[in-house]
Scaffold this active site. Structure first.
Site, mmCIF file in Angstrom:
data_model
loop_
_atom_site.group_PDB
_atom_site.id
_atom_site.type_symbol
_atom_site.label_atom_id
_atom_site.label_comp_id
_atom_site.label_asym_id
_atom_site.label_seq_id
_atom_site.Cartn_x
_atom_site.Cartn_y
_atom_site.Cartn_z
ATOM 1 N N PHE A 139 0.851 -1.199 0.000
ATOM 2 C CA PHE A 139 0.000 0.000 0.000
ATOM 3 C C PHE A 139 0.879 1.239 0.000
ATOM 4 C CE2 PHE A 139 -2.516 3.411 1.889
ATOM 5 C CZ PHE A 139 -3.661 3.332 1.107
ATOM 6 N N ASP A 224 9.266 2.791 1.249
ATOM 7 C CA ASP A 224 8.106 3.532 1.752
ATOM 8 C C ASP A 224 8.058 3.313 3.263
ATOM 9 O OD1 ASP A 224 5.663 4.369 2.669
ATOM 10 O OD2 ASP A 224 4.534 3.621 0.949
ATOM 11 N N LYS A 253 2.853 10.239 8.146
ATOM 12 C CA LYS A 253 2.186 9.742 9.369
ATOM 13 C C LYS A 253 2.840 10.261 10.656
ATOM 14 C CE LYS A 253 -0.092 5.559 7.612
ATOM 15 N NZ LYS A 253 -1.481 5.730 8.002
HETATM 16 N N1 PLP Z 1 2.411 4.353 2.394
HETATM 17 C C1 PLP Z 1 2.158 3.532 3.431
HETATM 18 C C2 PLP Z 1 3.110 2.422 3.740
HETATM 19 C C3 PLP Z 1 1.019 3.725 4.212
HETATM 20 O O1 PLP Z 1 0.765 2.899 5.245
HETATM 21 C C4 PLP Z 1 0.144 4.785 3.899
HETATM 22 C C5 PLP Z 1 -1.089 4.999 4.681
HETATM 23 O O2 PLP Z 1 -1.619 4.120 5.316
HETATM 24 C C6 PLP Z 1 0.450 5.604 2.811
HETATM 25 C C7 PLP Z 1 1.593 5.359 2.095
HETATM 26 C C8 PLP Z 1 -0.448 6.750 2.425
HETATM 27 O O3 PLP Z 1 -0.302 7.791 3.313
HETATM 28 P P1 PLP Z 1 -1.409 8.958 3.341
HETATM 29 O O4 PLP Z 1 -2.685 8.328 3.770
HETATM 30 O O5 PLP Z 1 -0.846 9.946 4.321
HETATM 31 O O6 PLP Z 1 -1.487 9.510 1.965
#
Ligand code: PLP
Length: 404
Positions: A139, A224, A253
């Site tokens: 994700f 990520d 986050k």
């Molecule tokens: N990347 C990862 C690993 C995530 O867990 C998330 C959100 O859960 C995101 C990207 C997306 O972040 P945002 O919701 O701040 O756009």
């Protein structure tokens, strides 16, 4: 000015129906406790989905937010600002990075990372070098590019055509990457701990192997760390725990502790590809966000805070393992630091939501990570007494759930 009363029902009347929020509405938070409109109190093991890294209303963050609010909120990137510069310097000092790009969310940080990887390939090797390898069940956010790179087809359904040239390998399976990687690959994108996709830590050998494959094929390795970063694993970033350094890292986050911010970290050589005008964001580097994030990093990177993550992790793991056995719920409790996943056993498969609902009834906020995993991502400084209280409430919750 008095406010009109709003209730959970108001959500259905005025909000786009893409979320299904719980029936309660929190109105106040302090540390790892939250209160709803009815003054009912909850222990927060969800942390706003791994966001409130220092809990709610942390005095240091409240102080810096007030201080910055009196000085300067926003100037756009037509000008730079002191909090952004300080935060970028801190991130560079504490990580492999030499350059930072600020955004407002994880998805935007990733969007920047994927665009940078493509453009770097284009600039240094030619237009053919545009393929991205990612992983099934990963994700990376909800923009069109990030859902396309993410490995959950349901998030792309009906939004096609998606950007092209994206391939999905199998997480923790190096051979599946070897089968896909080529001279056309510009980047391999991976979560060091797959968060939304079930709280699955990468095998150290897998990440080392990805580093080697990327080097062999002149592809960039993108981590990520939107969910795994900012102390969540007990290291400031999970790559430091694994000892494998990416070329680009994304953070969001927990970085803002609840104030929206995202960041893309990279080396000076790669950053050079993003020349003037190639990418941008009105709010990226917002002074309020950066001032708060700076304080978050200062607190989280204290050795006793990072060491405390592991101590709290042990306590939670032991308690959850015990409850899982007692009520016959979990196959295992996995994860790193304070990103934990309770994997439901066969009998409870697909019922993670029921456990979250039972937790809410008993006064504990927890999360799902897919239908088969209950996820916990509390504050990194949650008091141990709050953990004990949460476990005791979960005991009540699981007793009620399993007695039906
Ligand atoms: N990347 C990862 C690993 C995530 O867990 C998330 C959100 O859960 C995101 C990207 C997306 O972040 P945002 O919701 O701040 O756009």
């Amino acid at each position: 000015m008095p406010h009109d009363p709003v209730t959970r029902h108001t959500f259905d009347e005025v909000m786009v129906p893409n979320y299904a929020p719980a029936r309660i509405i929190p109105v106040k938070g302090r540390g790892s406790r939250v209160w709803d409109q009815e003054h009912r109190e909850y222990v927060d093991l969800a942390g706003g989905i791994a966001v409130t890294s220092l809990g709610h209303a942390h005095p240091g963050l409240v102080g810096v937010l007030h201080e910055q609010a009196e000085k300067l909120w926003h100037v756009s990137n037509v000008l730079t600002n002191e909090p952004a510069l300080r935060l970028a310097r801190t991130l560079c000092n504490k990580t492999f990075a030499e350059r930072v790009f600020f955004a407002n969310s994880g998805a935007e940080a990733n969007e920047a990372a994927f665009k940078l990887a493509r453009r770097y390939g284009w600039q240094h090797h030619g237009p053919e070098k545009n393929e991205i390898i990612s992983f099934t069940d990963s994700f990376h956010g909800r923009t069109l590019f990030t859902v396309a790179v993410g490995g959950q087809p349901k998030y792309l359904e009906g939004f096609e055509p998606a950007p092209d040239g994206i391939h999905h390998a199998t997480y923790n399976d190096l051979a599946s990457v070897e089968a896909l990687i080529s001279e056309r690959t510009c980047a391999v994108v991976v979560e060091p701990i797959r968060g939304e996709g079930g709280v699955v830590p990468a095998d150290p050998e897998f990440l080392k192997g990805l580093r080697q494959l990327c080097d062999q094929h002149q592809a960039l390795l993108v981590f990520d760390e939107v969910q795994s970063g900012v102390g969540r694993t007990g290291s400031l970033y999970a790559y430091q725990h694994y000892g494998v350094t990416p070329d680009i890292l994304t953070s969001a986050k927990g970085l803002g502790g609840g104030f929206p911010i995202g960041a893309m970290l990279t080396t000076a050589a790669i950053a050079a590809t993003f020349g003037i005008g190639t990418h941008g964001s009105t709010y990226g580097g917002n002074a309020l966000a950066c001032a708060v994030a700076q304080r978050v990093l200062e607190v989280v990177s204290q050795p006793e805070v990072l060491a405390g993550v592991e101590a709290r992790s042990q306590l939670l793991r032991e308690g959850l393992t015990r409850l899982g056995k007692q009520y016959g719920l979990f196959e295992e409790v996995r994860g790193l630091g304070l990103l934990l996943g309770c994997v439901l056993n066969e009998q409870w498969q697909g019922r993670a939501k029921d456990l979250v609902a039972a937790g809410l009834e008993a006064g504990v906020l927890i999360l799902v990570a897919g239908a088969g995993v209950v996820r916990l991502a509390p504050s990194l400084i949650i008091p141990e007494t709050d953990i004990e209280e949460a476990l005791s409430r979960l005991d009540t919750a699981f007793a009620a759930l399993t007695s039906h």
